[in-house]
Enzyme design. Structure first.
Site, short mmCIF file in Angstrom:
data_model
loop_
_atom_site.label_atom_id
_atom_site.label_comp_id
_atom_site.label_asym_id
_atom_site.label_seq_id
_atom_site.Cartn_x
_atom_site.Cartn_y
_atom_site.Cartn_z
N CYS A 298 -133.64 69.14 -22.77
CA CYS A 298 -133.32 67.87 -23.42
C CYS A 298 -134.46 66.90 -23.10
O CYS A 298 -135.51 67.30 -22.61
CB CYS A 298 -131.97 67.33 -23.00
SG CYS A 298 -131.84 66.84 -21.29
N CYS B 261 -129.79 68.18 -26.91
CA CYS B 261 -129.83 66.80 -27.39
C CYS B 261 -128.89 66.65 -28.57
O CYS B 261 -128.66 67.60 -29.31
CB CYS B 261 -131.24 66.44 -27.85
SG CYS B 261 -132.47 66.65 -26.58
N CYS C 186 -134.93 65.31 -30.21
CA CYS C 186 -134.83 66.49 -29.36
C CYS C 186 -136.21 67.13 -29.27
O CYS C 186 -136.88 67.32 -30.28
CB CYS C 186 -133.82 67.46 -29.94
SG CYS C 186 -133.08 68.50 -28.71
#
Length: 161
Positions: free
Chosen positions: A7, A79, A87
């Protein structure tokens, strides 16, 4: 097999996923986590959720994807790109899947509302990891297309929390 949970900040969701995966994974499977722009610290509420679940938090830290200890075989981004969150794209010749989860670190409100957001993120990730680990992993290691299809299907699992 090495799984990278990726992430942006590597302080909440990817840490929850890494620790949960390693707690549940069979021998020969290991998770690491990283961020494209790591915060440098693990969010205390992530550690609290893991501790409540009896999952070790020893050794987990927010780190950059530039500092990975192993080369991942599978990269799973966590994400919530549907919420406008950027992301990171992992560059490399690896299998990729996207399991978007809202970032509990951005939730505002009462302590109980913020705790609930962390709990929700954990429950979603745990359900997806359990589904992943329930797959016939030894068979799927030799069938990358089927493994990719299964990983993509898992992204839609959202338990009632």
């Amino acid at each position: 097999m090495n799984v990278l949970f990726l992430c942006t900040g590597n302080s909440c969701r990817s840490i929850l996923a890494e620790a949960t995966f390693n707690h549940l994974a069979p021998s020969g499977w290991k998770a690491v986590s990283a961020g494209s722009r790591p915060t440098g610290e693990v969010h205390p509420r992530s550690l609290s959720v893991l501790n409540r679940e009896g999952i070790s938090t020893a050794g987990y830290a927010s780190k950059s994807w530039d500092d990975l200890p192993v080369r991942p075989d599978i990269v799973i981004t966590v994400c919530a790109s549907a919420a406008g969150e950027e992301c990171p794209a992992y560059l490399g010749n690896v299998m990729r899947a996207h399991w978007g989860v809202e970032d509990p670190a951005h939730v505002t409100g009462t302590d109980s509302e913020i705790d609930a957001a962390f709990e929700t993120a954990y429950r979603i990730l745990r359900a997806r990891i359990e589904a992943f680990l329930a797959l016939p992993l030894s068979k799927l290691q030799s069938d990358p297309l089927e493994l990719k299809r299964a990983l993509d299907q898992i992204s839609s699992i959202t338990p009632s929390v």
